[in-house]
Write a protein that holds these residues in place. Structure first.
Motif, PDB file in Angstrom:
ATOM      1  N   ILE A  42      48.608  28.838  35.008  1.00  0.00           N
ATOM      2  CA  ILE A  42      48.806  27.845  36.067  1.00  0.00           C
ATOM      3  C   ILE A  42      48.121  26.538  35.701  1.00  0.00           C
ATOM      4  N   PHE A  43      46.896  26.638  35.217  1.00  0.00           N
ATOM      5  CA  PHE A  43      46.113  25.441  34.884  1.00  0.00           C
ATOM      6  C   PHE A  43      46.797  24.628  33.788  1.00  0.00           C
ATOM      7  N   HIS A  44      47.287  25.302  32.765  1.00  0.00           N
ATOM      8  CA  HIS A  44      47.950  24.597  31.678  1.00  0.00           C
ATOM      9  C   HIS A  44      49.266  23.977  32.137  1.00  0.00           C
ATOM     10  N   GLU A  45      49.980  24.666  33.012  1.00  0.00           N
ATOM     11  CA  GLU A  45      51.235  24.114  33.536  1.00  0.00           C
ATOM     12  C   GLU A  45      51.001  22.834  34.325  1.00  0.00           C
ATOM     13  N   MET A  46      49.822  22.732  34.942  1.00  0.00           N
ATOM     14  CA  MET A  46      49.480  21.551  35.735  1.00  0.00           C
ATOM     15  C   MET A  46      48.846  20.438  34.902  1.00  0.00           C
ATOM     16  N   GLY A  47      48.791  20.636  33.586  1.00  0.00           N
ATOM     17  CA  GLY A  47      48.260  19.604  32.710  1.00  0.00           C
ATOM     18  C   GLY A  47      46.832  19.811  32.253  1.00  0.00           C
ATOM     19  N   GLY A  48      46.197  20.887  32.692  1.00  0.00           N
ATOM     20  CA  GLY A  48      44.830  21.160  32.275  1.00  0.00           C
ATOM     21  C   GLY A  48      44.748  21.547  30.807  1.00  0.00           C
ATOM     22  N   LYS A  49      43.573  21.391  30.221  1.00  0.00           N
ATOM     23  CA  LYS A  49      43.395  21.690  28.801  1.00  0.00           C
ATOM     24  C   LYS A  49      42.568  22.959  28.588  1.00  0.00           C
ATOM     25  N   ASP A  50      41.249  22.852  28.727  1.00  0.00           N
ATOM     26  CA  ASP A  50      40.379  24.000  28.463  1.00  0.00           C
ATOM     27  C   ASP A  50      40.115  24.791  29.739  1.00  0.00           C
ATOM     28  N   PHE A  51      40.341  26.087  29.668  1.00  0.00           N
ATOM     29  CA  PHE A  51      40.154  26.986  30.813  1.00  0.00           C
ATOM     30  C   PHE A  51      39.205  28.090  30.368  1.00  0.00           C
ATOM     31  N   THR A  52      37.969  28.039  30.836  1.00  0.00           N
ATOM     32  CA  THR A  52      36.941  28.997  30.414  1.00  0.00           C
ATOM     33  C   THR A  52      36.694  30.022  31.510  1.00  0.00           C
ATOM     34  N   THR A  53      36.837  31.291  31.184  1.00  0.00           N
ATOM     35  CA  THR A  53      36.518  32.350  32.140  1.00  0.00           C
ATOM     36  C   THR A  53      35.181  32.965  31.764  1.00  0.00           C
ATOM     37  N   VAL A  54      34.288  33.035  32.722  1.00  0.00           N
ATOM     38  CA  VAL A  54      32.972  33.628  32.503  1.00  0.00           C
ATOM     39  C   VAL A  54      33.057  35.126  32.802  1.00  0.00           C
ATOM     40  N   PRO A  55      32.692  35.996  31.881  1.00  0.00           N
ATOM     41  CA  PRO A  55      32.770  37.439  32.128  1.00  0.00           C
ATOM     42  C   PRO A  55      31.880  37.862  33.296  1.00  0.00           C
ATOM     43  N   CYS A  56      32.217  38.980  33.888  1.00  0.00           N
ATOM     44  CA  CYS A  56      31.341  39.573  34.899  1.00  0.00           C
ATOM     45  C   CYS A  56      30.050  40.038  34.220  1.00  0.00           C
ATOM     46  N   LEU A  57      29.095  40.463  35.014  1.00  0.00           N
ATOM     47  CA  LEU A  57      27.818  40.901  34.446  1.00  0.00           C
ATOM     48  C   LEU A  57      27.979  42.151  33.583  1.00  0.00           C
ATOM     49  N   ASN A  58      28.950  42.995  33.932  1.00  0.00           N
ATOM     50  CA  ASN A  58      29.250  44.178  33.127  1.00  0.00           C
ATOM     51  C   ASN A  58      27.989  44.972  32.790  1.00  0.00           C
ATOM     52  N   ASP A  59      27.708  45.158  31.481  1.00  0.00           N
ATOM     53  CA  ASP A  59      26.491  45.894  31.082  1.00  0.00           C
ATOM     54  C   ASP A  59      25.482  44.955  30.448  1.00  0.00           C
ATOM     55  N   ASP A  60      25.472  43.707  30.923  1.00  0.00           N
ATOM     56  CA  ASP A  60      24.495  42.712  30.479  1.00  0.00           C
ATOM     57  C   ASP A  60      23.081  43.300  30.567  1.00  0.00           C
ATOM     58  N   ASP A  61      22.289  43.115  29.540  1.00  0.00           N
ATOM     59  CA  ASP A  61      20.967  43.744  29.487  1.00  0.00           C
ATOM     60  C   ASP A  61      20.056  43.316  30.636  1.00  0.00           C
ATOM     61  N   GLU A  62      20.118  42.042  31.021  1.00  0.00           N
ATOM     62  CA  GLU A  62      19.293  41.579  32.146  1.00  0.00           C
ATOM     63  C   GLU A  62      19.730  42.253  33.445  1.00  0.00           C
ATOM     64  N   PHE A  63      21.030  42.426  33.598  1.00  0.00           N
ATOM     65  CA  PHE A  63      21.559  43.073  34.801  1.00  0.00           C
ATOM     66  C   PHE A  63      21.157  44.546  34.817  1.00  0.00           C
ATOM     67  N   VAL A  64      21.243  45.196  33.679  1.00  0.00           N
ATOM     68  CA  VAL A  64      20.812  46.594  33.574  1.00  0.00           C
ATOM     69  C   VAL A  64      19.343  46.721  33.950  1.00  0.00           C
ATOM     70  N   ALA A  65      18.522  45.821  33.428  1.00  0.00           N
ATOM     71  CA  ALA A  65      17.089  45.864  33.716  1.00  0.00           C
ATOM     72  C   ALA A  65      16.822  45.650  35.197  1.00  0.00           C
ATOM     73  N   LEU A  66      17.587  44.764  35.826  1.00  0.00           N
ATOM     74  CA  LEU A  66      17.407  44.495  37.252  1.00  0.00           C
ATOM     75  C   LEU A  66      17.770  45.711  38.092  1.00  0.00           C
ATOM     76  N   LEU A  67      18.941  46.295  37.843  1.00  0.00           N
ATOM     77  CA  LEU A  67      19.338  47.472  38.623  1.00  0.00           C
ATOM     78  C   LEU A  67      18.367  48.625  38.399  1.00  0.00           C
ATOM     79  N   SER A  68      17.912  48.782  37.173  1.00  0.00           N
ATOM     80  CA  SER A  68      16.945  49.850  36.868  1.00  0.00           C
ATOM     81  C   SER A  68      15.641  49.613  37.618  1.00  0.00           C
ATOM     82  N   LYS A  69      15.221  48.366  37.698  1.00  0.00           N
ATOM     83  CA  LYS A  69      13.997  48.032  38.432  1.00  0.00           C
ATOM     84  C   LYS A  69      14.150  48.384  39.915  1.00  0.00           C
TER      85      LYS A  69
END
Length: 343
Positions: free
Chosen positions: A304-331
């Motif tokens: 959709i973004f490219h069709e509207m003339g946009g160029k760079d479209f960056t998607t940020v991944p979810c936290l998934n198994d990010d080490d900081e997130f793992v440490a937080l849930l474990s805490k």
């Protein structure tokens, strides 16, 4: 009392084939907290209309994002579980609200290990009828029917906890480093507006307008919209995003009833039309990447973004198994368990 943890996520079809997708959608959409209309009307809608048309299209979408190891959501949730298990001394089981990895199986796994007290951990930062509530209600029903001696305590929404906002912000910062972006869009899973009103414990506060979400109220403890907006605000402040350069939207609407707005697809379209050339999109309603993030956002949104003339479209991944997130849930898990021991 021996303690254990049950992580619970949404779920997934067994495969991206139409028959498995149909079975999964049938269970998901027949949940009275997902489509909250009387049973007969819900059955007529789901079985009479949706399941006759949607499984084929959904299966095609699942095939686009399916991994060799299986469903991304399941694989990522299992990675999270395994990493947490290495940081806590209590049994950690994994279940899904829908599909074959049932909550009943998860509870049974813990009971078979001698667990007498369970920390039920819905993997959703914000509260919603169709996510947190349906998990906790079903777990209690299962406890009463099959595990009457088991004690279950649920983790409340953690959307505004300072350490969660820190971990989320750090992840976003890492993934945006070196990227071009004129606008950052926080896209959350959508829910019908009536869900917000139904969850209002005051029965009077939620107006679904521009003021109620920023006016202090007991209703905010169970207000999905407020909690989404608050995540956007807190992360925006922490990362010092410029005012007007970030916003909130909601995705994945179904049917003709009003859902939370603005809608993500229309927001992406508007941003492209208005000259935004580089945008980044974040999906903080999910902790694990899934169909909604990998296909609906990363593929359809980008198109959709490219069709509207946009160029760079960056998607940020979810936290998934990010080490900081793992440490937080474990805490959090260890803190819960230790408080029970010393109480």
């Amino acid at each position: 009392m021996k303690k254990g943890i049950l992580l619970v996520n949404l779920g997934s079809p067994e495969s991206p084939e139409p028959k498995d997708v149909k079975k999964y959608l049938g269970e998901f959409l027949m949940d009275e907290r997902v489509i909250d209309i009387p049973y007969i009307a819900r059955a007529a809608l789901v079985k009479g209309i949706i399941l006759k048309t949607r499984p084929k299209a959904s299966a095609a979408a699942y095939k686009k994002i399916w991994w060799e190891e299986g469903s991304p959501l399941i694989v990522l949730s299992e990675r999270l579980q395994n990493k947490i298990q290495k940081q806590v001394e209590y049994p950690v089981a994994l279940a899904m609200r829908y599909g074959s990895m049932t909550i009943k199986k998860g509870l049974q796994e813990l009971v078979d290990k001698g667990v007498e007290e369970v920390l039920l951990f819905p993997l959703y930062p914000q509260f919603a009828m169709a996510t947190t509530e349906t998990i906790t209600v079903l777990a209690e029903e299962l406890r009463q029917e099959f595990f009457p001696s088991l004690k279950i305590e649920s983790v409340p929404a953690f959307y505004n906890k300072a350490d969660y906002i820190e971990v989320l912000s750090n992840s976003i910062k890492r993934h945006l480093e070196g990227k071009k972006y004129d606008h950052v869009l926080f896209s959350y899973h959508g829910v019908p507006e009536r869900h917000i009103r139904k969850s209002d414990v005051t029965q009077s506060h939620c107006k679904i307008d521009k003021s109620c979400c920023v006016t202090p109220s007991k209703a905010h403890e169970y207000c999905y919209k407020h909690q989404c907006l608050e995540v956007t605000r807190l992360v925006g402040e922490r990362l010092q995003f410029k005012k007007g350069a970030f916003s909130t939207s909601f995705q994945s609407r179904l049917g003709f009833d009003p859902w939370l707005q603005p809608y993500t697809d229309r927001t992406i379209e508007r941003l492209g039309k208005n000259g935004v050339e580089n945008m980044a999109i974040i999906t903080p309603a999910f902790v694990s990447d899934c169909l909604e993030t990998l296909e609906e956002i990363a593929m359809e949104g980008q198109e959709i973004f490219h069709e509207m003339g946009g160029k760079d479209f960056t998607t940020v991944p979810c936290l998934n198994d990010d080490d900081e997130f793992v440490a937080l849930l474990s805490k959090w898990i260890n803190t819960w368990a230790e408080s029970k021991i010393t109480a």
